[in-house]
Design a protein around this motif. Structure first.
Motif, PDB file in Angstrom:
ATOM      1  N   SER A  22     -46.531   4.291  21.454  1.00  0.00           N
ATOM      2  CA  SER A  22     -46.928   5.507  20.740  1.00  0.00           C
ATOM      3  C   SER A  22     -46.776   5.307  19.238  1.00  0.00           C
ATOM      4  N   SER A  23     -45.712   4.612  18.832  1.00  0.00           N
ATOM      5  CA  SER A  23     -45.509   4.315  17.409  1.00  0.00           C
ATOM      6  C   SER A  23     -46.595   3.389  16.883  1.00  0.00           C
ATOM      7  N   ILE A  24     -46.973   2.397  17.698  1.00  0.00           N
ATOM      8  CA  ILE A  24     -48.064   1.495  17.297  1.00  0.00           C
ATOM      9  C   ILE A  24     -49.358   2.283  17.103  1.00  0.00           C
ATOM     10  N   ALA A  25     -49.627   3.226  18.019  1.00  0.00           N
ATOM     11  CA  ALA A  25     -50.852   4.025  17.914  1.00  0.00           C
ATOM     12  C   ALA A  25     -50.850   4.871  16.647  1.00  0.00           C
ATOM     13  N   VAL A  26     -49.712   5.506  16.337  1.00  0.00           N
ATOM     14  CA  VAL A  26     -49.622   6.327  15.123  1.00  0.00           C
ATOM     15  C   VAL A  26     -49.780   5.460  13.884  1.00  0.00           C
ATOM     16  N   ALA A  27     -49.089   4.310  13.870  1.00  0.00           N
ATOM     17  CA  ALA A  27     -49.203   3.407  12.718  1.00  0.00           C
ATOM     18  C   ALA A  27     -50.625   2.863  12.585  1.00  0.00           C
ATOM     19  N   SER A  28     -51.266   2.576  13.703  1.00  0.00           N
ATOM     20  CA  SER A  28     -52.643   2.068  13.667  1.00  0.00           C
ATOM     21  C   SER A  28     -53.595   3.118  13.110  1.00  0.00           C
ATOM     22  N   PHE A  29     -53.426   4.360  13.545  1.00  0.00           N
ATOM     23  CA  PHE A  29     -54.256   5.451  13.029  1.00  0.00           C
ATOM     24  C   PHE A  29     -54.047   5.605  11.526  1.00  0.00           C
ATOM     25  N   THR A  30     -52.794   5.535  11.099  1.00  0.00           N
ATOM     26  CA  THR A  30     -52.480   5.665   9.674  1.00  0.00           C
ATOM     27  C   THR A  30     -53.090   4.519   8.873  1.00  0.00           C
ATOM     28  N   GLU A  31     -53.046   3.326   9.444  1.00  0.00           N
ATOM     29  CA  GLU A  31     -53.614   2.169   8.749  1.00  0.00           C
ATOM     30  C   GLU A  31     -55.123   2.296   8.608  1.00  0.00           C
ATOM     31  N   VAL A  36     -42.938  -3.218  15.576  1.00  0.00           N
ATOM     32  CA  VAL A  36     -42.603  -2.512  16.816  1.00  0.00           C
ATOM     33  C   VAL A  36     -43.007  -3.317  18.050  1.00  0.00           C
ATOM     34  N   ALA A  37     -44.047  -4.134  17.948  1.00  0.00           N
ATOM     35  CA  ALA A  37     -44.653  -4.753  19.129  1.00  0.00           C
ATOM     36  C   ALA A  37     -43.669  -5.590  19.942  1.00  0.00           C
ATOM     37  N   LEU A  38     -42.917  -6.473  19.303  1.00  0.00           N
ATOM     38  CA  LEU A  38     -42.029  -7.367  20.049  1.00  0.00           C
ATOM     39  C   LEU A  38     -40.885  -6.616  20.729  1.00  0.00           C
ATOM     40  N   PRO A  39     -40.106  -5.763  20.020  1.00  0.00           N
ATOM     41  CA  PRO A  39     -39.067  -5.009  20.739  1.00  0.00           C
ATOM     42  C   PRO A  39     -39.644  -4.068  21.785  1.00  0.00           C
ATOM     43  N   GLY A  40     -40.836  -3.519  21.535  1.00  0.00           N
ATOM     44  CA  GLY A  40     -41.464  -2.670  22.551  1.00  0.00           C
ATOM     45  C   GLY A  40     -41.775  -3.440  23.811  1.00  0.00           C
ATOM     46  N   PHE A  81     -57.206  -1.745  18.660  1.00  0.00           N
ATOM     47  CA  PHE A  81     -56.633  -2.035  19.974  1.00  0.00           C
ATOM     48  C   PHE A  81     -55.408  -1.158  20.221  1.00  0.00           C
ATOM     49  N   GLY A  82     -54.577  -0.968  19.186  1.00  0.00           N
ATOM     50  CA  GLY A  82     -53.400  -0.116  19.321  1.00  0.00           C
ATOM     51  C   GLY A  82     -53.752   1.323  19.645  1.00  0.00           C
ATOM     52  N   LEU A  83     -54.841   1.816  19.054  1.00  0.00           N
ATOM     53  CA  LEU A  83     -55.289   3.179  19.353  1.00  0.00           C
ATOM     54  C   LEU A  83     -55.844   3.291  20.768  1.00  0.00           C
ATOM     55  N   VAL A  84     -56.685   2.340  21.164  1.00  0.00           N
ATOM     56  CA  VAL A  84     -57.291   2.383  22.490  1.00  0.00           C
ATOM     57  C   VAL A  84     -56.225   2.262  23.580  1.00  0.00           C
ATOM     58  N   GLY A  85     -55.237   1.395  23.350  1.00  0.00           N
ATOM     59  CA  GLY A  85     -54.180   1.201  24.346  1.00  0.00           C
ATOM     60  C   GLY A  85     -53.330   2.425  24.581  1.00  0.00           C
ATOM     61  N   ALA A  86     -53.338   3.379  23.639  1.00  0.00           N
ATOM     62  CA  ALA A  86     -52.537   4.591  23.804  1.00  0.00           C
ATOM     63  C   ALA A  86     -53.001   5.435  24.982  1.00  0.00           C
ATOM     64  N   VAL A  87     -54.198   5.186  25.490  1.00  0.00           N
ATOM     65  CA  VAL A  87     -54.693   5.911  26.673  1.00  0.00           C
ATOM     66  C   VAL A  87     -53.760   5.696  27.857  1.00  0.00           C
ATOM     67  N   ASN A  88     -53.074   4.565  27.885  1.00  0.00           N
ATOM     68  CA  ASN A  88     -52.206   4.253  29.019  1.00  0.00           C
ATOM     69  C   ASN A  88     -50.923   5.070  29.031  1.00  0.00           C
ATOM     70  N   ILE A  89     -50.519   5.622  27.886  1.00  0.00           N
ATOM     71  CA  ILE A  89     -49.247   6.348  27.823  1.00  0.00           C
ATOM     72  C   ILE A  89     -49.255   7.609  28.699  1.00  0.00           C
ATOM     73  N   PRO A  90     -50.247   8.490  28.596  1.00  0.00           N
ATOM     74  CA  PRO A  90     -50.262   9.628  29.524  1.00  0.00           C
ATOM     75  C   PRO A  90     -50.445   9.215  30.973  1.00  0.00           C
ATOM     76  N   VAL A  91     -51.112   8.096  31.221  1.00  0.00           N
ATOM     77  CA  VAL A  91     -51.252   7.608  32.599  1.00  0.00           C
ATOM     78  C   VAL A  91     -49.871   7.284  33.164  1.00  0.00           C
ATOM     79  N   ILE A  92     -49.043   6.607  32.366  1.00  0.00           N
ATOM     80  CA  ILE A  92     -47.679   6.297  32.809  1.00  0.00           C
ATOM     81  C   ILE A  92     -46.913   7.589  33.087  1.00  0.00           C
ATOM     82  N   HIS A  93     -46.997   8.517  32.156  1.00  0.00           N
ATOM     83  CA  HIS A  93     -46.201   9.747  32.262  1.00  0.00           C
ATOM     84  C   HIS A  93     -46.582  10.584  33.481  1.00  0.00           C
ATOM     85  N   TYR A  94     -47.886  10.731  33.716  1.00  0.00           N
ATOM     86  CA  TYR A  94     -48.332  11.632  34.784  1.00  0.00           C
ATOM     87  C   TYR A  94     -48.648  10.912  36.094  1.00  0.00           C
ATOM     88  N   SER A  95     -48.422   9.612  36.156  1.00  0.00           N
ATOM     89  CA  SER A  95     -48.799   8.852  37.356  1.00  0.00           C
ATOM     90  C   SER A  95     -48.090   9.349  38.610  1.00  0.00           C
TER      91      SER A  95
END
Length: 251
Positions: A68-77, A92-96, A162-176
């Motif tokens: 989620s942080s990558i997505a926000v940072a990517s949008f900001t960039e 964020v990528a490696l510790p994430g 890629f960071g923005l597109v990948g954020a689609v997976n976050i709600p999938v994880i949450h609501y799976s």
């Protein structure tokens, strides 16, 4: 928030925030793990295996929070071209990815006695595995982009997309666990309420806070390292250009 995009101002804050987050996180996380694992009670149904929750849940949360942080940072960039946005996403990528891998490992260990198998292609497990692959893909794409273009503020545009597109997976994880029939238990903690008893909830919240501070400290340290490397590379390029100028004049 725009004023924090200044690298010099960020470094001033990060110099004291990095050790503070790391030290506080280590103390809180260690205390929480001892509290829950050593002194906490066993669960009535799951027995002692429930103790892995104090590591599994914080790492799962931070794996998702990291992307989620990558997505926000990517949008900001992409939109505002903040000088620190791409650096933050890279940091964020490696510790994430590491926290996501720990989540999958501890979940597998927990699942063995609970489900009788190390792995099932369950919606929650599969989407978390996809998240790990996304982290790996992001790091590979970002590294390839830097290698092809060299250092510079626009180097991570493809990685940012890629960071923005990948954020689609976050709600999938949450609501799976609610969208599909799942072996994974439903969320025990939701907004404003919890199905967990206090003896499990409080050490879990403390562990989550501790690991979150560790995560933040690692990200700050990585951002400082990336900035230092980029500044060193910029100085080397300037020196190379200055060294080449006399030769050009003689020619």
């Amino acid at each position: 928030m725009h004023r924090f995009a200044n690298p010099a101002r960020f470094l001033t804050i990060a110099r004291w925030a990095t050790p503070l987050c790391l030290l506080a996180g280590l103390v809180i996380a260690t205390a929480a793990l001892v509290w829950g694992v050593v002194f906490g009670p066993a669960d009535a149904l799951q027995g002692d295996t429930v103790r892995i929750v104090y590591l599994h849940v914080p790492t799962a949360w931070l794996g998702m929070a990291g992307w989620s942080s990558i997505a926000v940072a990517s949008f900001t960039e992409i939109v505002w071209r903040h000088p620190l946005a791409g650096i933050a996403a890279r940091a964020v990528a490696l510790p994430g990815a590491l926290f996501t891998a720990i989540c999958l490992l501890t979940g597998s260990i927990w699942g063995r006695p609970a489900w009788g198998t190390w792995w099932v292609w369950d919606g929650r497990l599969t989407s978390m595995l996809v998240l790990l692959f996304l982290y790996m893909g992001y790091m590979a794409l970002e590294s390839a982009a830097r290698g092809a273009q060299g250092a510079g503020q626009g180097q991570g545009r493809m990685a940012a997309i890629f960071g923005l597109v990948g954020a689609v997976n976050i709600p999938v994880i949450h609501y799976s666990v609610t969208w599909w029939n799942s072996l994974h238990q439903p969320p025990s903690i939701t907004m404003g309420k919890s199905a967990m008893a206090g003896v499990f909830l409080w050490p879990l919240l403390a562990a989550t806070l501790g690991f979150s501070l560790i995560f933040a400290g690692v990200v700050f340290a990585r951002m400082r390292t990336i900035l230092a490397n980029e500044q060193a590379e910029a100085r080397l390029r300037r020196k190379a250009l200055m060294a080449a100028e006399p030769a050009g004049e003689d020619w």
